[in-house]
Design a protein around this motif. Structure first.
Motif, mmCIF file in Angstrom:
data_model
loop_
_atom_site.group_PDB
_atom_site.id
_atom_site.type_symbol
_atom_site.label_atom_id
_atom_site.label_comp_id
_atom_site.label_asym_id
_atom_site.label_seq_id
_atom_site.Cartn_x
_atom_site.Cartn_y
_atom_site.Cartn_z
ATOM 1 N N ASN A 1 8.887 30.373 -9.128
ATOM 2 C CA ASN A 1 9.398 30.619 -7.791
ATOM 3 C C ASN A 1 9.249 29.381 -6.909
ATOM 4 O O ASN A 1 10.193 28.978 -6.217
ATOM 5 C CB ASN A 1 8.643 31.803 -7.177
ATOM 6 N N ILE A 2 8.066 28.760 -6.945
ATOM 7 C CA ILE A 2 7.808 27.587 -6.100
ATOM 8 C C ILE A 2 8.696 26.416 -6.501
ATOM 9 O O ILE A 2 9.284 25.737 -5.647
ATOM 10 C CB ILE A 2 6.320 27.201 -6.176
ATOM 11 N N LEU A 3 8.828 26.165 -7.809
ATOM 12 C CA LEU A 3 9.644 25.044 -8.269
ATOM 13 C C LEU A 3 11.129 25.284 -8.037
ATOM 14 O O LEU A 3 11.871 24.364 -7.674
ATOM 15 C CB LEU A 3 9.379 24.799 -9.762
ATOM 16 N N PHE A 4 11.556 26.520 -8.220
ATOM 17 C CA PHE A 4 12.978 26.842 -8.082
ATOM 18 C C PHE A 4 13.450 26.703 -6.639
ATOM 19 O O PHE A 4 14.576 26.265 -6.375
ATOM 20 C CB PHE A 4 13.230 28.270 -8.589
ATOM 21 N N PHE A 5 12.572 27.077 -5.691
ATOM 22 C CA PHE A 5 12.959 27.049 -4.281
ATOM 23 C C PHE A 5 12.344 25.897 -3.493
ATOM 24 O O PHE A 5 12.383 25.902 -2.273
ATOM 25 C CB PHE A 5 12.551 28.369 -3.601
ATOM 26 N N ARG A 6 11.797 24.885 -4.181
ATOM 27 C CA ARG A 6 11.077 23.841 -3.453
ATOM 28 C C ARG A 6 11.991 22.997 -2.558
ATOM 29 O O ARG A 6 11.549 22.456 -1.548
ATOM 30 C CB ARG A 6 10.352 22.929 -4.432
ATOM 31 N N GLY A 7 13.268 22.901 -2.915
ATOM 32 C CA GLY A 7 14.193 22.122 -2.093
ATOM 33 C C GLY A 7 14.878 22.934 -1.008
ATOM 34 O O GLY A 7 15.648 22.386 -0.201
ATOM 35 N N GLN A 8 14.604 24.232 -0.967
ATOM 36 C CA GLN A 8 15.232 25.123 -0.005
ATOM 37 C C GLN A 8 14.407 25.181 1.286
ATOM 38 O O GLN A 8 13.187 25.285 1.236
ATOM 39 C CB GLN A 8 15.375 26.532 -0.589
ATOM 40 N N THR A 9 15.100 25.084 2.424
ATOM 41 C CA THR A 9 14.394 25.082 3.711
ATOM 42 C C THR A 9 14.696 26.326 4.559
ATOM 43 O O THR A 9 14.133 26.470 5.636
ATOM 44 C CB THR A 9 14.779 23.833 4.522
ATOM 45 N N ALA A 10 15.555 27.198 4.063
ATOM 46 C CA ALA A 10 15.859 28.414 4.825
ATOM 47 C C ALA A 10 14.615 29.297 4.937
ATOM 48 O O ALA A 10 13.730 29.268 4.084
ATOM 49 C CB ALA A 10 16.996 29.182 4.144
ATOM 50 N N MET A 11 14.580 30.086 6.015
ATOM 51 C CA MET A 11 13.414 30.915 6.293
ATOM 52 C C MET A 11 13.109 31.877 5.137
ATOM 53 O O MET A 11 11.942 32.092 4.797
ATOM 54 C CB MET A 11 13.639 31.700 7.583
ATOM 55 N N LEU A 12 14.153 32.441 4.537
ATOM 56 C CA LEU A 12 13.968 33.391 3.443
ATOM 57 C C LEU A 12 13.256 32.735 2.268
ATOM 58 O O LEU A 12 12.295 33.293 1.711
ATOM 59 C CB LEU A 12 15.325 33.944 2.996
ATOM 60 N N PHE A 13 13.708 31.528 1.894
ATOM 61 C CA PHE A 13 13.109 30.846 0.760
ATOM 62 C C PHE A 13 11.695 30.357 1.078
ATOM 63 O O PHE A 13 10.822 30.343 0.199
ATOM 64 C CB PHE A 13 13.991 29.679 0.330
ATOM 65 N N GLN A 14 11.480 29.935 2.322
ATOM 66 C CA GLN A 14 10.126 29.543 2.720
ATOM 67 C C GLN A 14 9.175 30.738 2.609
ATOM 68 O O GLN A 14 8.021 30.593 2.175
ATOM 69 C CB GLN A 14 10.130 29.014 4.166
ATOM 70 N N GLY A 15 9.676 31.908 3.015
ATOM 71 C CA GLY A 15 8.863 33.118 2.899
ATOM 72 C C GLY A 15 8.559 33.463 1.454
ATOM 73 O O GLY A 15 7.435 33.882 1.130
ATOM 74 N N MET A 16 9.533 33.272 0.563
ATOM 75 C CA MET A 16 9.320 33.564 -0.854
ATOM 76 C C MET A 16 8.296 32.608 -1.458
ATOM 77 O O MET A 16 7.456 33.004 -2.267
ATOM 78 C CB MET A 16 10.653 33.483 -1.609
ATOM 79 N N LYS A 17 8.358 31.339 -1.025
ATOM 80 C CA LYS A 17 7.371 30.373 -1.526
ATOM 81 C C LYS A 17 5.973 30.710 -1.019
ATOM 82 O O LYS A 17 4.990 30.615 -1.769
ATOM 83 C CB LYS A 17 7.767 28.951 -1.109
ATOM 84 N N MET A 18 5.862 31.104 0.237
ATOM 85 C CA MET A 18 4.563 31.499 0.781
ATOM 86 C C MET A 18 4.025 32.739 0.072
ATOM 87 O O MET A 18 2.822 32.850 -0.192
ATOM 88 C CB MET A 18 4.684 31.749 2.281
#
Length: 218
Positions: free
Chosen positions: A100-117
């Motif tokens: 999850n962290i690697l897949f969305f690491r380049g994403q800055t949208a709030m949804l993806f930031q929430g998924m990384k957190m």
């Protein structure tokens, strides 16, 4: 003079002196580290190997002349279901969180930031619980659900110790990858006696905590 020399030799080669006890412990830890590495080669058996390592190191801490090979093998055979379940949970959560962290690491949208957190939080929670789950499974005879529940509760009740242990692991890992020299020496350390030594230290920290739960049914 000859009597003094004989006394010195007897004190050095006496198996009950402090030096011989320390050497015996070191040899046991080196042997256990090798057994652990071999039994971890199929990644799916890492949970069984961890329980076996914790239980055998626990005996090494408390006793002398422990038959480490026989005890490790016996624990590996008897705890394979519990270890396989714990190891599978740990591996699955780790893989999902890091993917999850690697897949969305380049994403800055709030949804993806929430998924990384959320992935970071889940991994942190899992690490907290597993700090206690394997030692508990090695010490007490409990079902998988009971082990996870007790580990979660104990981790929360002793959060400062739990957080301190996780910080120590993180700092230790950071120092190991700091340079090519630390990577080489760190690899040698873990190949020789690193895992068993850390478990020995870990059990020393947990021993005062676990004494409070010795009344649990075994």
């Amino acid at each position: 003079m000859r009597n003094r020399s004989n006394q010195l030799l007897e004190s050095v080669f006496n198996t009950d002196n402090r030096l011989m006890i320390v050497c015996e412990k070191i040899l046991d830890l080196v042997t256990l580290n090798l057994l652990f590495l071999i039994s971890c080669l199929p990644i799916v058996t890492i949970g069984i190997a961890k329980i076996s390592l914790y239980r055998t190191v626990q005996e090494v801490r408390n006793s002398r002349r422990v038959p480490v090979l026989r005890l490790y093998a016996r624990t590996f055979r008897s705890e394979w279901k519990q270890g396989l379940a714990l190891g599978s949970i740990e591996l699955m959560v780790t893989v999902v969180c890091f993917f999850n962290i690697l897949f969305f690491r380049g994403q800055t949208a709030m949804l993806f930031q929430g998924m990384k957190m959320l992935a970071f939080g889940l991994f942190f929670l899992m690490s907290m619980v597993m700090l206690y789950a394997y030692p508990l499974a090695a010490r007490f005879e409990q079902s998988l659900q009971e082990v996870l529940q007790i580990a979660f509760v104990v981790a929360g009740l002793h959060f400062l110790w739990t957080f301190g242990m996780l910080v120590f692991v993180a700092v230790f890992a950071f120092l190991l990858i700091g340079s090519s020299w630390t990577i080489v020496f760190g690899s040698m350390f873990f190949l020789l006696a690193g895992f068993s030594s850390l478990v020995y230290l870990h059990l020393g920290i947990l021993e005062p905590i676990f004494r409070k739960y010795d009344h649990l049914p075994q």
